[in-house]
Design a protein around this motif. Structure first.
Motif, PDB file in Angstrom:
ATOM      1  N   ASP A   1      23.519  75.349  -7.094  1.00 13.29           N
ATOM      2  CA  ASP A   1      25.286  74.489  -7.410  1.00 13.29           C
ATOM      3  C   ASP A   1      25.415  73.694  -7.014  1.00 13.29           C
ATOM      4  OD1 ASP A   1      26.165  77.873  -7.244  1.00 13.29           O
ATOM      5  OD2 ASP A   1      26.277  77.448  -5.265  1.00 13.29           O
ATOM      6  N   ASP A   2      24.474  72.519  -6.076  1.00 16.00           N
ATOM      7  CA  ASP A   2      24.498  71.539  -6.235  1.00 16.00           C
ATOM      8  C   ASP A   2      23.417  70.961  -6.536  1.00 16.00           C
ATOM      9  OD1 ASP A   2      24.963  68.713  -5.232  1.00 16.00           O
ATOM     10  OD2 ASP A   2      26.628  69.362  -3.357  1.00 16.00           O
ATOM     11  N   CYS A   3      22.490  70.443  -7.620  1.00 15.69           N
ATOM     12  CA  CYS A   3      21.674  69.275  -8.201  1.00 15.69           C
ATOM     13  C   CYS A   3      21.256  68.627  -7.305  1.00 15.69           C
ATOM     14  CB  CYS A   3      21.324  69.237  -9.340  1.00 15.69           C
ATOM     15  SG  CYS A   3      19.815  68.920 -10.557  1.00 15.69           S
TER      16      CYS A   3
ATOM     17  N   GLU B   1      12.393  63.317 -12.702  1.00 13.65           N
ATOM     18  CA  GLU B   1      12.837  62.839 -13.265  1.00 13.65           C
ATOM     19  C   GLU B   1      14.570  63.547 -12.471  1.00 13.65           C
ATOM     20  OE1 GLU B   1      14.012  65.319 -16.778  1.00 13.65           O
ATOM     21  OE2 GLU B   1      12.129  65.631 -16.930  1.00 13.65           O
ATOM     22  N   GLU B   2      15.044  62.042 -12.172  1.00 11.81           N
ATOM     23  CA  GLU B   2      15.913  61.919 -10.849  1.00 11.81           C
ATOM     24  C   GLU B   2      17.508  63.359 -11.632  1.00 11.81           C
ATOM     25  OE1 GLU B   2      16.175  60.249  -7.719  1.00 11.81           O
ATOM     26  OE2 GLU B   2      13.809  60.665  -8.217  1.00 11.81           O
ATOM     27  N   PRO B   3      18.475  63.709 -10.700  1.00  7.82           N
ATOM     28  CA  PRO B   3      18.942  64.434 -11.273  1.00  7.82           C
ATOM     29  C   PRO B   3      20.258  64.196 -12.429  1.00  7.82           C
ATOM     30  CG  PRO B   3      19.098  64.796  -9.184  1.00  7.82           C
ATOM     31  CD  PRO B   3      18.098  64.054  -9.236  1.00  7.82           C
ATOM     32  N   THR B   4      20.019  64.396 -13.255  1.00  6.87           N
ATOM     33  CA  THR B   4      20.991  63.004 -14.968  1.00  6.87           C
ATOM     34  C   THR B   4      21.725  64.304 -15.521  1.00  6.87           C
ATOM     35  OG1 THR B   4      19.182  62.204 -15.288  1.00  6.87           O
ATOM     36  CG2 THR B   4      20.152  62.598 -16.913  1.00  6.87           C
ATOM     37  N   GLU B   5      22.733  63.964 -15.893  1.00  5.51           N
ATOM     38  CA  GLU B   5      24.189  64.518 -16.722  1.00  5.51           C
ATOM     39  C   GLU B   5      23.589  65.079 -18.284  1.00  5.51           C
ATOM     40  OE1 GLU B   5      27.461  65.899 -15.721  1.00  5.51           O
ATOM     41  OE2 GLU B   5      27.452  64.690 -14.239  1.00  5.51           O
ATOM     42  N   GLU B   6      23.613  66.625 -18.580  1.00  6.47           N
ATOM     43  CA  GLU B   6      23.386  66.863 -19.268  1.00  6.47           C
ATOM     44  C   GLU B   6      24.557  67.692 -20.046  1.00  6.47           C
ATOM     45  OE1 GLU B   6      20.324  66.101 -21.185  1.00  6.47           O
ATOM     46  OE2 GLU B   6      19.266  65.646 -18.816  1.00  6.47           O
ATOM     47  N   PRO B   7      24.060  68.045 -20.934  1.00 10.10           N
ATOM     48  CA  PRO B   7      25.465  68.751 -21.463  1.00 10.10           C
ATOM     49  C   PRO B   7      25.690  70.420 -20.937  1.00 10.10           C
ATOM     50  CG  PRO B   7      24.008  68.137 -23.511  1.00 10.10           C
ATOM     51  CD  PRO B   7      23.507  67.720 -22.705  1.00 10.10           C
ATOM     52  N   TYR B   8      24.432  70.821 -20.773  1.00  8.66           N
ATOM     53  CA  TYR B   8      24.563  71.774 -20.252  1.00  8.66           C
ATOM     54  C   TYR B   8      24.548  71.742 -18.490  1.00  8.66           C
ATOM     55  CZ  TYR B   8      19.765  70.331 -19.180  1.00  8.66           C
ATOM     56  OH  TYR B   8      18.433  69.779 -19.202  1.00  8.66           O
TER      57      TYR B   8
ATOM     58  N   ILE C   1      23.711  69.635 -14.591  1.00  8.99           N
ATOM     59  CA  ILE C   1      22.409  68.541 -14.177  1.00  8.99           C
ATOM     60  C   ILE C   1      21.447  69.054 -13.662  1.00  8.99           C
ATOM     61  CG2 ILE C   1      22.824  67.086 -12.306  1.00  8.99           C
ATOM     62  CD1 ILE C   1      25.478  67.193 -11.721  1.00  8.99           C
ATOM     63  N   ASP C   2      20.420  68.029 -14.104  1.00 15.49           N
ATOM     64  CA  ASP C   2      18.999  68.978 -14.468  1.00 15.49           C
ATOM     65  C   ASP C   2      18.078  67.786 -13.862  1.00 15.49           C
ATOM     66  OD1 ASP C   2      16.899  70.422 -15.872  1.00 15.49           O
ATOM     67  OD2 ASP C   2      16.848  68.888 -16.524  1.00 15.49           O
ATOM     68  N   ALA C   3      17.309  67.912 -12.892  1.00 13.68           N
ATOM     69  CA  ALA C   3      16.092  66.774 -11.675  1.00 13.68           C
ATOM     70  C   ALA C   3      15.193  67.998 -12.732  1.00 13.68           C
ATOM     71  CB  ALA C   3      16.472  66.735 -11.114  1.00 13.68           C
TER      72      ALA C   3
ATOM     73  N   HIS D   1       5.476  72.604 -14.083  1.00 13.64           N
ATOM     74  CA  HIS D   1       6.771  71.741 -14.421  1.00 13.64           C
ATOM     75  C   HIS D   1       7.684  72.805 -13.744  1.00 13.64           C
ATOM     76  CE1 HIS D   1       8.630  69.199 -16.788  1.00 13.64           C
ATOM     77  NE2 HIS D   1       9.608  69.478 -16.148  1.00 13.64           N
ATOM     78  N   ILE D   2       8.532  72.188 -12.569  1.00 12.01           N
ATOM     79  CA  ILE D   2       9.880  72.992 -12.117  1.00 12.01           C
ATOM     80  C   ILE D   2      11.016  72.081 -12.333  1.00 12.01           C
ATOM     81  CG2 ILE D   2      10.633  74.058 -10.203  1.00 12.01           C
ATOM     82  CD1 ILE D   2       7.636  74.688 -10.808  1.00 12.01           C
ATOM     83  N   ARG D   3      11.920  72.855 -12.898  1.00  9.76           N
ATOM     84  CA  ARG D   3      13.651  72.192 -13.647  1.00  9.76           C
ATOM     85  C   ARG D   3      14.291  73.150 -12.132  1.00  9.76           C
ATOM     86  NH1 ARG D   3      12.683  68.817 -17.445  1.00  9.76           N
ATOM     87  NH2 ARG D   3      14.722  68.296 -16.787  1.00  9.76           N
ATOM     88  N   LEU D   4      14.585  72.130 -11.842  1.00 13.46           N
ATOM     89  CA  LEU D   4      16.039  72.403 -10.911  1.00 13.46           C
ATOM     90  C   LEU D   4      17.328  72.398 -11.926  1.00 13.46           C
ATOM     91  CD1 LEU D   4      16.767  72.929  -7.824  1.00 13.46           C
ATOM     92  CD2 LEU D   4      16.872  70.481  -8.129  1.00 13.46           C
ATOM     93  N   THR D   5      18.123  73.317 -12.130  1.00 16.56           N
ATOM     94  CA  THR D   5      19.397  73.191 -13.010  1.00 16.56           C
ATOM     95  C   THR D   5      20.303  73.353 -12.198  1.00 16.56           C
ATOM     96  OG1 THR D   5      17.764  73.210 -14.421  1.00 16.56           O
ATOM     97  CG2 THR D   5      20.274  73.117 -15.378  1.00 16.56           C
ATOM     98  N   GLN D   6      21.721  72.931 -12.279  1.00 12.17           N
ATOM     99  CA  GLN D   6      22.907  73.174 -12.036  1.00 12.17           C
ATOM    100  C   GLN D   6      23.529  73.222 -13.366  1.00 12.17           C
ATOM    101  OE1 GLN D   6      24.948  70.316  -9.490  1.00 12.17           O
ATOM    102  NE2 GLN D   6      27.126  71.432 -10.306  1.00 12.17           N
ATOM    103  N   THR D   7      23.835  74.313 -13.808  1.00 15.37           N
ATOM    104  CA  THR D   7      24.319  74.756 -15.407  1.00 15.37           C
ATOM    105  C   THR D   7      26.237  75.234 -15.017  1.00 15.37           C
ATOM    106  OG1 THR D   7      24.358  77.152 -14.757  1.00 15.37           O
ATOM    107  CG2 THR D   7      22.315  75.686 -16.051  1.00 15.37           C
ATOM    108  N   LYS D   8      26.414  74.474 -16.251  1.00 14.18           N
ATOM    109  CA  LYS D   8      27.958  74.472 -16.277  1.00 14.18           C
ATOM    110  C   LYS D   8      28.459  75.435 -17.384  1.00 14.18           C
ATOM    111  CE  LYS D   8      29.011  70.482 -19.519  1.00 14.18           C
ATOM    112  NZ  LYS D   8      29.269  69.122 -19.390  1.00 14.18           N
ATOM    113  N   GLU D   9      29.126  76.195 -17.917  1.00 10.39           N
ATOM    114  CA  GLU D   9      29.998  77.264 -18.930  1.00 10.39           C
ATOM    115  C   GLU D   9      29.706  76.116 -19.784  1.00 10.39           C
ATOM    116  OE1 GLU D   9      32.807  80.297 -18.342  1.00 10.39           O
ATOM    117  OE2 GLU D   9      32.205  80.434 -16.182  1.00 10.39           O
ATOM    118  N   MET D  10      29.342  76.718 -20.956  1.00  8.22           N
ATOM    119  CA  MET D  10      29.511  75.914 -22.028  1.00  8.22           C
ATOM    120  C   MET D  10      30.114  77.071 -22.972  1.00  8.22           C
ATOM    121  SD  MET D  10      25.732  74.539 -23.190  1.00  8.22           S
ATOM    122  CE  MET D  10      25.887  73.519 -23.932  1.00  8.22           C
ATOM    123  N   SER D  11      31.122  76.183 -24.457  1.00  7.24           N
ATOM    124  CA  SER D  11      31.809  77.851 -25.640  1.00  7.24           C
ATOM    125  C   SER D  11      30.899  76.960 -26.751  1.00  7.24           C
ATOM    126  CB  SER D  11      32.556  77.512 -25.179  1.00  7.24           C
ATOM    127  OG  SER D  11      33.118  75.931 -25.519  1.00  7.24           O
ATOM    128  N   PHE D  12      30.718  77.757 -27.267  1.00  3.93           N
ATOM    129  CA  PHE D  12      30.270  77.469 -29.004  1.00  3.93           C
ATOM    130  C   PHE D  12      30.925  78.369 -29.469  1.00  3.93           C
ATOM    131  CE2 PHE D  12      26.904  78.486 -25.842  1.00  3.93           C
ATOM    132  CZ  PHE D  12      25.688  77.156 -25.770  1.00  3.93           C
TER     133      PHE D  12
END
Length: 141
Positions: free
Chosen positions: A92-94, A110-117, A119-121, A130-141
């Motif tokens: 919930d909090d990357c 990779e440090e936490p970075t804002e992405e379209p989906y 925050i990802d590190a 390779h392990i990804r740590l992700t705080q996702t946000k809702e996306m609408s298409f």
């Protein structure tokens, strides 16, 4: 209904992987068995606390008869390079999780970075996975 219960990562050393996933990432042991009739085979599975039915199997690269030595060497090499699989961990909090994991000794690539989906590190385990740590946000298409 079909569900996902676990996934598997190749690891070079199960004890080292167990230490990393439990002490540094805070996961718990789900299964750690070595049936005598299976000749030293060890099924080692960890998972996030409170999330029964979801785990990561930490599997050593097998030899004969499963894999010939050339194939096993290729798998070990790809694992060390981070190309044998990726696990995506959700939070919930990357940024806060990143800070906590760094304090436990996890080295991020990779440090936490804002992405379209969201925050990802990313970081790697001792075997190179390779392990990804992700705080996702809702996306609408």
């Amino acid at each position: 209904m079909i569900t996902v219960s676990s996934t598997q990562l190749w690891v070079h050393d199960q004890d080292e992987a167990l230490e990393f996933y439990t002490r540094k990432l805070g996961m718990e042991v789900r299964v750690d068995v070595s049936p005598p009739e299976m000749g030293g085979f060890r099924w080692l599975e960890v998972g996030p606390p409170g999330r029964e039915g979801m785990g990561i199997v930490l599997m050593t690269v097998p030899g004969q008869p499963i894999m010939d030595e050339a194939t096993a060497a290729q798998v070990r090499e790809l694992t060390a390079k981070g190309f044998a699989g990726t696990v995506f961990l959700a939070t919930d909090d990357c940024r806060a999780a990143h800070k906590e994991l760094v304090a436990r000794g996890v080295e991020f690539v990779e440090e936490p970075t804002e992405e379209p989906y969201g925050i990802d590190a990313s970081f790697r385990d001792p075997s190179g996975n390779h392990i990804r740590l992700t705080q996702t946000k809702e996306m609408s298409f």
